[in-house]
Design an enzyme around this catalytic site. Structure first.
Site, PDB file in Angstrom:
ATOM      1  N   ARG A  15       0.802  -1.225   0.000  1.00 59.56           N
ATOM      2  CA  ARG A  15       0.000   0.000   0.000  1.00 59.56           C
ATOM      3  C   ARG A  15       0.834   1.274   0.000  1.00 59.56           C
ATOM      4  NH1 ARG A  15      -3.445  -2.871   4.228  1.00 59.56           N
ATOM      5  NH2 ARG A  15      -5.312  -3.553   3.124  1.00 59.56           N
ATOM      6  N   ARG A  65      12.634  -0.641   5.843  1.00 59.23           N
ATOM      7  CA  ARG A  65      13.339  -1.192   6.995  1.00 59.23           C
ATOM      8  C   ARG A  65      14.839  -1.074   6.760  1.00 59.23           C
ATOM      9  NH1 ARG A  65       9.439  -0.332   9.210  1.00 59.23           N
ATOM     10  NH2 ARG A  65       7.918  -1.727  10.164  1.00 59.23           N
ATOM     11  N   HIS A 101      14.152   8.346  11.222  1.00 55.85           N
ATOM     12  CA  HIS A 101      12.962   7.481  11.218  1.00 55.85           C
ATOM     13  C   HIS A 101      11.703   8.270  11.605  1.00 55.85           C
ATOM     14  CE1 HIS A 101      11.555   3.048  11.765  1.00 55.85           C
ATOM     15  NE2 HIS A 101      10.652   3.792  11.148  1.00 55.85           N
ATOM     16  N   ILE A 102      11.343   9.203  10.741  1.00 51.38           N
ATOM     17  CA  ILE A 102      10.178  10.050  11.022  1.00 51.38           C
ATOM     18  C   ILE A 102       9.014   9.753  10.069  1.00 51.38           C
ATOM     19  CG2 ILE A 102      11.593  11.899  11.979  1.00 51.38           C
ATOM     20  CD1 ILE A 102      11.131  13.434   9.315  1.00 51.38           C
ATOM     21  N   GLY A 103       9.033   8.576   9.429  1.00 50.34           N
ATOM     22  CA  GLY A 103       8.014   8.247   8.443  1.00 50.34           C
ATOM     23  C   GLY A 103       6.590   8.386   8.941  1.00 50.34           C
ATOM     24  N   SER A 104       6.358   8.024  10.193  1.00 48.29           N
ATOM     25  CA  SER A 104       4.996   8.115  10.737  1.00 48.29           C
ATOM     26  C   SER A 104       4.813   9.331  11.642  1.00 48.29           C
ATOM     27  CB  SER A 104       4.669   6.844  11.535  1.00 48.29           C
ATOM     28  OG  SER A 104       5.473   6.766  12.699  1.00 48.29           O
TER      29      SER A 104
END
Length: 371
Positions: free
Chosen positions: A188, A284, A333-336
């Protein structure tokens, strides 16, 4: 979002003690914490500091708890579960990953596990797609390198030249009328990323994904995606890893972690990529060999890289090989990391915990016995 908290009208009725204990390892904020603290039928023990909860504090306070709400920085192992004792019914993590949890230990003790996968699917997958496109732009246009010139006060001394600080643009143009984007992993988030790239003039999409997926399913899905993005998108096809590396102008790594995907992007793979190609990893960290990527950038096998995830994170110090490469654009790691998504994740983590305590269906449960 689940209505689990409103269903759980009397948690204490499920236990002999009047105040079953729930340990929360991070303050989940003013919108979410009241889902726990305003209940009069549970005791909430909260780590109030804005840092990883102290291990000794956790071992001492988890004794007798029926539920634990954690984030990915807390290790759930046999030591912690032994300290909790037989009352523990559920561990709920505010994360999509579960590498910090020894799942077989939960299965052995019949402890349920809640996590937050659905928040980053469907429409919410767009926030990771946003970061992916941003990283592609940063890597192609030398953001880290050029911003360094300004930060270090070197701009006044910089000598302009016709092709100084130039890089490959993401969008097509009259001079360069085609672009091929590649995806390692085609779920997705990859679909959402592709949708955002179409206005840039992307003409072709290739991908490599789970080989166990049904051929008929992939064919039907690909035909639907292609029709959605035509006439701009001319082709969409599955390819092997060699072709993915050789043909991608921009390659997005959005595959899951684990032993099967570890270092799929290695020195051999990177040597096959185009010299003006860009690599983006928002999936990842373990999928990409960091040493090989640093070498590829240093020796100019590829143009640049944009990464939101690094193997071994957060232990990425100043001496990390990728930090020595000016054309490597690294985010922590700020994707979310949007307010909306984190609020949804925190709420789901609490919903899972409350449902697990009373042995009700959890909104998002990982079957520990199946792993």
């Amino acid at each position: 979002m689940s209505n689990a908290p409103t269903r759980l009208t009397s948690i204490s009725s499920h236990f002999r003690t009047s105040k079953p204990k729930v340990v929360v390892c991070r303050d989940l904020g003013p919108d979410v914490m009241p889902l726990l603290t305003k209940r009069d039928d549970i005791e909430v023990v909260l780590w109030t500091e804005d840092r990883v909860s102290d291990r000794q504090w956790l071992l001492e306070n988890v004794k007798g708890a029926v539920g634990i709400v954690i984030v990915f920085s807390e290790l759930v192992d046999a030591e912690l579960l032994d300290a909790a004792g037989p009352n523990l019914k559920v561990v709920s993590t505010m994360s999509t990953i579960t590498e910090h949890i020894h799942v077989p230990e939960l299965a052995k003790r019949n402890i349920r596990l809640g996590y937050t996968p659905d928040v980053l699917t469907d429409a919410e997958s767009g926030i990771v797609a946003d970061i992916s496109v941003m990283l592609a732009l940063m890597a192609g246009r030398n953001a880290n390198e050029t911003m360094g010139i300004v930060r270090e006060g070197l701009w006044p001394k910089f000598i302009w030249a016709p092709f100084a600080l130039c890089g490959p643009q993401l969008s097509t143009s009259g001079v360069s009328p085609s672009r091929t984007v590649g995806f390692l992993g085609f779920g997705r988030i990859s679909h959402a990323t592709l949708a955002r790239l179409i206005p840039f003039g992307v003409t072709d999409c290739i991908y490599s994904s789970n080989p166990n997926s049904s051929t008929s399913y992939k064919k039907e899905r690909d035909e639907k995606l292609l029709s959605q993005h035509q006439p701009q998108l001319k082709s969409l096809r599955a390819v092997d890893l060699d072709t993915l590396g050789r043909e991608s102008d921009v390659l997005f790594i959005l595959a899951p972690g684990g032993p099967k995907t570890r270092h799929l992007v290695n020195e051999d793979f990177l040597r096959k990529m185009k010299k003006h190609s860009v690599l983006v990893n928002a999936g990842r960290g373990t999928v990409v060999d960091s040493d090989a990527l640093a070498k590829a950038l240093r020796e100019k096998w590829i143009w640049g890289a944009g990464i939101d995830v690094v193997e071994g994170e957060p232990n990425v110090g100043k001496d990390h090989p990728l930090l020595k490469e000016p054309r490597c654009n690294i985010l922590p790691h700020i994707g979310s990391a949007s307010f909306e998504t984190r609020l949804a994740m925190a709420t789901l983590a609490v919903d899972n915990c409350l449902a697990g305590i009373t042995e009700q269906e959890m909104p998002a449960e990982l079957d520990v016995k199946a792993l």
